[in-house]
Design a protein around this motif. Structure first.
Motif, short mmCIF file in Angstrom:
data_model
loop_
_atom_site.label_atom_id
_atom_site.label_comp_id
_atom_site.label_asym_id
_atom_site.label_seq_id
_atom_site.Cartn_x
_atom_site.Cartn_y
_atom_site.Cartn_z
N ILE A 83 0.91 -1.36 -0.02
CA ILE A 83 -0.12 -0.14 -0.09
C ILE A 83 0.92 1.25 -0.25
N ILE A 84 0.58 2.29 -0.82
CA ILE A 84 1.52 3.30 -0.93
C ILE A 84 0.55 4.56 -0.67
N PHE A 85 -0.95 4.33 -0.63
CA PHE A 85 -1.72 5.49 -0.22
C PHE A 85 -3.22 4.65 0.11
N GLU A 86 -3.66 5.35 1.12
CA GLU A 86 -5.10 5.09 1.55
C GLU A 86 -5.99 6.05 2.10
N GLY A 87 -6.94 6.67 1.32
CA GLY A 87 -7.43 7.80 1.63
C GLY A 87 -8.81 8.04 0.89
N LEU A 88 -8.86 9.57 0.85
CA LEU A 88 -9.80 9.85 -0.25
C LEU A 88 -9.35 10.51 -1.50
N TYR A 89 -10.25 10.35 -2.55
CA TYR A 89 -10.05 11.00 -3.81
C TYR A 89 -11.18 11.64 -4.21
N LEU A 90 -10.93 12.76 -4.94
CA LEU A 90 -11.69 13.53 -5.89
C LEU A 90 -11.21 13.76 -7.24
N ASN A 91 -11.99 13.52 -8.18
CA ASN A 91 -11.54 13.54 -9.68
C ASN A 91 -10.08 12.96 -9.97
N ASP A 92 -9.90 11.90 -9.23
CA ASP A 92 -8.73 11.21 -9.58
C ASP A 92 -7.57 11.84 -8.79
N LYS A 93 -7.64 12.87 -7.95
CA LYS A 93 -6.54 13.39 -7.11
C LYS A 93 -6.86 12.88 -5.61
N LYS A 94 -5.53 12.89 -5.00
CA LYS A 94 -5.68 12.31 -3.60
C LYS A 94 -6.12 13.86 -2.94
N TRP A 95 -7.32 13.37 -1.93
CA TRP A 95 -7.67 14.58 -1.32
C TRP A 95 -7.55 14.54 0.07
N ASN A 96 -8.09 13.60 0.59
CA ASN A 96 -7.50 13.41 2.35
C ASN A 96 -7.06 12.06 2.66
N GLY A 97 -5.95 12.15 3.41
CA GLY A 97 -5.22 10.99 4.12
C GLY A 97 -3.86 11.00 3.89
N LYS A 98 -3.32 10.02 4.45
CA LYS A 98 -2.09 9.69 4.63
C LYS A 98 -1.58 8.76 3.41
N SER A 99 -0.24 8.92 2.94
CA SER A 99 0.17 8.08 1.89
C SER A 99 1.64 7.85 2.10
N LYS A 100 2.21 6.83 0.98
CA LYS A 100 3.66 6.65 0.97
C LYS A 100 3.78 6.88 -0.46
N GLU A 101 4.78 7.21 -1.06
CA GLU A 101 5.02 7.53 -2.42
C GLU A 101 6.48 7.18 -2.62
N PHE A 102 6.79 6.31 -3.80
CA PHE A 102 8.18 6.11 -4.13
C PHE A 102 8.65 6.99 -5.44
N ILE A 103 9.73 7.38 -5.32
CA ILE A 103 10.46 8.34 -5.91
C ILE A 103 11.82 7.76 -6.63
N SER A 104 12.21 7.60 -7.83
CA SER A 104 13.67 7.13 -8.17
C SER A 104 14.41 8.49 -8.50
#
Length: 235
Positions: A83-104
Motif C-alpha cells: 500500500i502506498i496510499f489509503e484515503g479519499l480521492y476527488l476527480n482522480d486526485k488524492k484528497w484526504n489521508g496519508k500516503s507513501k510515495e516512491f520516487i527514483s
C-alpha cells in the motif's frame, strides 16, 4: 451478460453485464492495447461507477470507488503489492489521508510519507536510500524531493554525518560529525558552506571559530589526519 470485441481483431475488450445496450453492472475491461485485465468492477452507462479494481500488467494498483470513470471516494493505491496510499480521492486526485510515495532520483530511491487535506500536501517526511538499499537520509521534504526542515544524513556504513535543518535542499544549521560520533562542526551554513559556528577536532577539542564564512581553520579527516590549516574567506 455479454462480450465485446475489437472491430479490427478478435481481441476481447469487455465482458460483463449490459442494460439498454450499454455496460451496466459488473464487468471486466481489457482495453485496446493490453491483453491483460485493466479493470474489474461496477459500470453505469458504460462508465466506471461504484467499486472496482485497477490493474497494470497483471498487478493490482488501485481498489476503491469510482464516479464517471474517475477515482472518487475511498481508495487504496498499491505498488509491488504494498500500500502506498489509503484515503479519499476527488476527480482522480488524492484528497484526504496519508500516503507513501516512491520516487527514483539520482540513482537513489526516495520513500515519502505524506498527508493530504483537500488535495493539498500538508506534511511530507521521507527516507532516501542508495541503490543498495542503505539509508542515506531521513527527514522532512518540500515539493516531493527537496530536503526542507529537520533531517539526518548518513554514510553508506551507517555513520551519522549531519543532523539539523535544511532549506530548499541545502544545509542551513546543525551539527556535522566524525565517524566516531564526535562533533566536527556546529553552526550555520550558507549554500551548503560552513558559515557561522565552531569547529572541533576528532577528540572534541574546539579548534576554530567561523564568522560570516571567515576565520582561521584547521580541518581533519575522520582518522584525525590534518588536511587543511589556513584561512577561510566567504566560506
Amino acid at each position: 451478460k455479454g462480450k465485446e470485441y475489437s472491430a479490427f481483431s478478435d481481441k476481447l475488450l469487455f465482458e460483463g453485464e449490459y442494460l439498454n445496450g450499454k455496460r451496466n453492472g459488473y464487468g471486466y475491461y481489457y482495453g485496446y492495447s493490453n491483453t491483460d485485465l485493466i479493470f474489474e468492477g461496477q459500470f453505469l452507462n458504460r462508465l466506471r461507477n461504484g467499486k472496482g479494481k485497477e490493474y497494470h500488467y497483471g498487478k493490482l494498483i488501485y481498489e476503491g470507488e469510482y464516479l464517471n470513470w474517475k477515482k472518487n471516494g475511498k481508495g487504496i493505491e498499491y505498488k509491488d503489492n504494498e500500500i502506498i496510499f489509503e484515503g479519499l480521492y476527488l476527480n482522480d486526485k488524492k484528497w484526504n489521508g496519508k500516503s507513501k510515495e516512491f520516487i527514483s532520483c539520482c540513482n537513489n530511491d526516495l520513500i515519502l510519507e505524506s498527508e493530504y487535506f483537500n488535495g493539498i500536501k500538508l506534511n511530507c517526511n521521507g527516507k532516501e536510500y542508495s541503490s543498495l538499499k542503505i539509508l542515506l537520509f531521513e527527514g522532512e521534504y518540500l515539493n516531493d524531493n527537496e530536503r526542507h526542515g529537520k533531517g539526518k544524513e548518513y554514510d553508506e556504513e551507517g555513520h551519522l554525518l549531519f543532523e539539523g535543518e535544511y532549506s530548499n535542499n541545502q544545509r542551513r544549521r546543525g551539527k556535522e560529525y566524525y565517524f566516531n560520533g564526535k562533533v566536527k562542526f556546529d553552526g550555520e551554513y550558507l549554500f551548503n558552506m560552513k558559515w557561522n559556528g565552531n569547529g572541533y577536532d576528532i577528540n572534541g577539542n574546539k579548534i576554530y571559530d567561523l564568522k560570516d564564512g571567515n576565520g582561521r581553520i584547521k580541518e581533519f579527516t575522520d582518522d584525525g589526519i590534518l588536511i587543511f590549516d589556513g584561512e577561510y574567506l566567504n566560506g
